[in-house]
Every structure is written in structure tokens, then in C-alpha cells.
Design an enzyme around this catalytic site. Structure first.
Site, short mmCIF file in Angstrom:
data_model
loop_
_atom_site.label_atom_id
_atom_site.label_comp_id
_atom_site.label_asym_id
_atom_site.label_seq_id
_atom_site.Cartn_x
_atom_site.Cartn_y
_atom_site.Cartn_z
N GLY A 10 0.84 -1.20 0.00
CA GLY A 10 0.00 0.00 0.00
C GLY A 10 0.88 1.25 0.00
CB ALA A 58 -6.96 -0.38 6.25
CB THR A 60 -7.70 3.04 2.51
OG1 THR A 60 -7.34 2.67 1.17
CG2 THR A 60 -6.79 2.35 3.49
CB THR A 99 -8.11 7.07 10.27
OG1 THR A 99 -8.60 8.26 9.62
CG2 THR A 99 -9.33 6.33 10.80
CG ASP A 100 -7.89 12.27 10.19
OD1 ASP A 100 -7.83 11.18 9.58
OD2 ASP A 100 -8.05 13.35 9.59
CE1 TYR A 123 -10.40 3.84 6.20
CE2 TYR A 123 -10.59 6.08 7.06
CZ TYR A 123 -9.81 4.99 6.73
OH TYR A 123 -8.45 5.04 6.93
CD1 TRP A 148 -6.82 14.53 6.51
CD2 TRP A 148 -6.28 16.46 5.50
NE1 TRP A 148 -7.86 15.40 6.69
CE2 TRP A 148 -7.56 16.60 6.10
CE3 TRP A 148 -5.74 17.55 4.83
CZ2 TRP A 148 -8.30 17.79 6.02
CZ3 TRP A 148 -6.46 18.73 4.76
CH2 TRP A 148 -7.73 18.84 5.34
N1 LIG Z 1 -4.74 7.26 3.15
C1 LIG Z 1 -5.00 8.12 4.13
O1 LIG Z 1 -5.18 9.33 3.91
C2 LIG Z 1 -5.06 7.63 5.56
C3 LIG Z 1 -5.35 8.55 6.58
C4 LIG Z 1 -5.36 8.11 7.91
C5 LIG Z 1 -5.10 6.78 8.20
N2 LIG Z 1 -4.85 5.90 7.18
C6 LIG Z 1 -4.56 4.50 7.52
O2 LIG Z 1 -3.22 4.26 7.14
C7 LIG Z 1 -3.06 2.92 6.69
C8 LIG Z 1 -2.37 2.90 5.34
O3 LIG Z 1 -3.17 3.58 4.40
P1 LIG Z 1 -2.78 3.58 2.84
O4 LIG Z 1 -3.50 4.73 2.24
O5 LIG Z 1 -1.30 3.46 2.72
O6 LIG Z 1 -3.47 2.24 2.35
P2 LIG Z 1 -3.57 1.65 0.87
O7 LIG Z 1 -2.57 2.30 -0.03
O8 LIG Z 1 -5.01 1.64 0.47
O9 LIG Z 1 -3.08 0.14 1.08
C9 LIG Z 1 -3.86 -0.75 1.79
C10 LIG Z 1 -3.14 -2.08 1.85
O10 LIG Z 1 -3.99 -2.98 2.57
C11 LIG Z 1 -3.97 -4.23 1.90
N3 LIG Z 1 -5.21 -4.95 2.14
C12 LIG Z 1 -6.47 -4.53 1.86
N4 LIG Z 1 -7.35 -5.50 2.18
C13 LIG Z 1 -6.63 -6.53 2.70
C14 LIG Z 1 -6.97 -7.81 3.21
N5 LIG Z 1 -8.24 -8.23 3.27
N6 LIG Z 1 -5.98 -8.62 3.64
C15 LIG Z 1 -4.69 -8.21 3.60
N7 LIG Z 1 -4.30 -7.01 3.11
C16 LIG Z 1 -5.27 -6.18 2.66
C17 LIG Z 1 -3.80 -3.89 0.43
O11 LIG Z 1 -3.22 -5.00 -0.20
P3 LIG Z 1 -3.89 -5.67 -1.49
O12 LIG Z 1 -3.84 -4.63 -2.55
O13 LIG Z 1 -3.05 -6.87 -1.73
O14 LIG Z 1 -5.30 -6.02 -1.07
C18 LIG Z 1 -2.86 -2.69 0.49
O15 LIG Z 1 -1.52 -3.12 0.48
C19 LIG Z 1 -4.46 2.30 6.71
O16 LIG Z 1 -4.59 1.55 7.88
C20 LIG Z 1 -5.40 3.50 6.75
O17 LIG Z 1 -6.60 3.20 7.40
C21 LIG Z 1 -4.82 6.30 5.87
#
Ligand SMILES: NC(=O)c1ccc[n+]([C@@H]2O[C@H](COP(=O)([O-])OP(=O)(O)OC[C@H]3O[C@@H](n4cnc5c(N)ncnc54)[C@H](OP(=O)(O)O)[C@@H]3O)[C@@H](O)[C@H]2O)c1
Length: 284
Positions: A10, A58, A60, A99-100, A123, A148
Site C-alpha cells: 500500500g 485496511a 481505505t 485514522t483521524d 470507514y 491526510w
Molecule cells: N490514506 C490516508 O489518507 C489515511 C489517513 C489516515 C489513516 N490511514 C490509515 O493508514 C493505513 C495505510 O493507508 P494507505 O493509504 O497506505 O493504504 P492503501 O494504499 O489503500 O493500502 C492498503 C493495503 O492494505 C492491503 N489490504 C487490503 N485489504 C486486505 C486484506 N483483506 N488482507 C490483507 N491485506 C489487505 C492492500 O493490499 P492488497 O492490494 O493486496 O489487497 C494494500 O496493500 C491504513 O490503515 C489506513 O486506514 C490512511
């Protein structure tokens, strides 16, 4: 120290793998173990035997979660519970990225980890359930809430703005939601420092400084040398989305400072982000 990163391909996971050179890092994704299936998680963890599991995997898609709530809860709540249970069985510590959006945005000052949570969207509710599962089922844990995110490997907000600016002379961007943009490389580095410090409990981890999405877009375009693109402010009401977002989700740095960690301003992180985008050929 052996670290098993779930969600390794991710946006955040990619930077963890790239930056955590000094540790023994084992990457995994749904191909190695779908966290919705506890048997798959158990098989992976008993094979790897890590000191820490870092759970960044997650579902996301914030707007997608509104209509796919079963999937959001299956991954973010049940999946997290599975990982927490297995971590306990194996005596492994768990770092959970949250997350926030667990907050409702009614606060008038930055949120502390002790503030009550009250998510506004599916979410956020599914991640809040994930936090609860970590606290209920894992024996030794740390929850890192962030906000963010932007990083070169994901399709994050600044990348969408840069892409849109290639074809549109003016962009309408929401001006009434305020938060702290956070560069995934800075976040990855802070999480490793927390792990090395054996951090426990809930910690808030974001770049410093706050802005609206509108101000974020303006700064991205300015630093990318695209000032000629007009950014126009719109309200959330004028630009409705399936998921309601908090109007204010700034996280206080106090819990992070306790570990001696200070994050730079998000504006200071943008040049590194733009450089990363150039390196992977996403911008010129
Ligand atoms: N993006 C934001 O702005 C934000 C803000 C606050 C907090 N967060 C938190 O930060 C973390 C990282 O976010 P990100 O944006 O880097 O995420 P992302 O790019 O969407 O990557 C999510 C990862 O989770 C894996 N995944 C999804 N479903 C799965 C499952 N059932 N089993 C195993 N792996 C699974 C995906 O792998 P596959 O592709 O192989 O499924 C992918 O590698 C998350 O926990 C998110 O909630 C994100």
C-alpha cells in the site's frame, strides 16, 4: 528486530519497506494472507515469528465504504481482530495504523488520544472498531492515528490535484475541512522510532501545521510550479460526497513528543514528495 508489515504494498507500506533498512522487515499483503481469514494470518505469523506486526492493511476507500460497509468492516474490524488475536497467541506486539476519521470534528483544539471518539462515516466506524479489537484482543499494542496521507506510491490527494491541473485551468476544492497532511515517508520513520522506543497506547502522528484541502491544493500547485492553475474554494455542502467528513480533525503532537519525536511541517515535506514523484516518473 523482526517486523512483519501487513499492507506492505500500500502507499504507507511501500515507504515502510523502503525506509526501514536497518530492521529485518518481512512484507505481506492479501496475496500472502487475507486478514479476513484468521487461519491465513495464523499460518503467516507462525512462519515468520516476528517481534512486531505492523498492521497498515485496511480497506481505505472512504466514500466506497458507505456502500461497501460489509467489506469495510470485514477488513478493518474483523481483519484487525484476527491479527490482534494471532499476535496474542504468538506473543507478538502489534502496531495498528488508525485514522483521524474516528473523530467527529466538533473539537475547537487539536485532538488528544484521550478524547472520546465518534466517527461520522462508515470507514471511520470500521477503523474505530479495529482500534477496539486491538485493545480487546492483543496483549501488547500501540495504535498510531494519522491523517491526510500523501506518498509517491499512492493515488493521494496532491497527486489527483497535479493530474487534474494537466487538463483543467481551474479546480474547485473544499475549503471547510481542516486537518494535517502527512507525508508517508515521515510517518514511516516516526512509526519505526515508536517501535524502537517500545511505545504503548494511542499515539497521534502527523506532520505539523494545519490547512484546508483548498490550501493544501494551492501549496502543492505552487511548489510544483503550476501557479497559473486557479484553485477556487467550495464548501462541503456545495461539493457533497457519499461519506461525511469531520470539519476539523487536527491531531495533537503531545503524545508523540513524549517519545522525543517532532514532525516537520507538511509544507516542508512537499519538496521531498515532489522529488519522489519525479523519480517514479509521475510528474516531470
Ligand atoms: N490514506 C490516508 O489518507 C489515511 C489517513 C489516515 C489513516 N490511514 C490509515 O493508514 C493505513 C495505510 O493507508 P494507505 O493509504 O497506505 O493504504 P492503501 O494504499 O489503500 O493500502 C492498503 C493495503 O492494505 C492491503 N489490504 C487490503 N485489504 C486486505 C486484506 N483483506 N488482507 C490483507 N491485506 C489487505 C492492500 O493490499 P492488497 O492490494 O493486496 O489487497 C494494500 O496493500 C491504513 O490503515 C489506513 O486506514 C490512511
Amino acid at each position: 528486530m523482526r517486523l512483519l508489515v501487513l499492507g506492505a504494498r500500500g502507499m504507507l507500506g511501500t515507504d515502510m519497506l523502503q525506509d526501514w533498512k536497518s530492521s529485518e522487515v518481512i512484507p505481506a499483503d492479501s496475496a500472502e494472507a487475507d486478514i479476513r481469514d484468521i487461519a491465513q494470518v495464523r499460518a503467516l505469523v507462525s512462519n515468520v515469528r516476528p517481534d512486531w506486526i505492523v498492521l497498515t492493511a485496511a480497506y481505505t476507500d472512504v466514500d466506497g465504504s458507505e456502500k461497501n460497509s460489509d467489506l469495510a468492516f470485514a477488513v478493518n474490524s474483523t481483519g484487525t481482530e484476527n491479527v490482534a488475536r494471532v499476535a496474542s497467541e504468538m506473543g507478538t506486539r502489534l502496531f495498528y495504523v488508525s485514522t483521524d476519521y474516528v473523530f467527529d470534528g466538533a473539537a475547537k483544539r487539536p485532538y488528544e488520544p484521550t478524547d472520546p471518539i465518534h466517527p461520522l462515516n462508515v470507514y471511520g466506524a470500521s477503523k474505530a472498531a479495529g482500534e477496539q479489537a486491538v485493545q480487546n484482543y492483543s496483549w501488547d499494542w500501540c495504535i498510531g492515528r494519522t491523517s491526510w496521507l500523501f506518498g509517491a506510491s499512492g493515488a493521494s490527494f496532491p497527486q489527483k490535484i497535479l493530474k487534474a491541473s494537466e487538463t483543467q485551468p481551474e479546480l474547485f476544492v473544499v475549503c471547510d475541512q481542516v486537518g494535517s497532511p502527512t507525508f508517508t515517508r515521515d510517518l514511516a520513520s516516526a512509526i519505526l522510532r515508536l517501535i524502537c522506543a517500545e511505545a504503548r497506547g494511542v499515539v497521534h502522528i502527523t506532520n505539523s501545521g494545519t490547512c484546508s484541502w483548498f490550501e493544501f491544493a494551492q501549496e502543492v500547485l505552487r511548489q510544483a510550479g503550476r501557479e497559473s492553475i486557479r484553485v477556487l474554494p467550495v464548501t462541503s455542502r456545495e461539493y457533497p460526497r457519499p461519506a461525511q467528513r469531520p470539519v476539523y480533525s487536527v491531531l495533537s503532537p503531545a503524545s508523540l513528543s513524549r517519545y522525543g519525536i517532532a514532525m516537520r511541517n507538511w509544507k516542508a515535506a512537499l519538496p521531498d514528495y515532489l522529488q519522489d514523484l519525479r523519480q517514479v516518473g509521475k510528474i516531470k
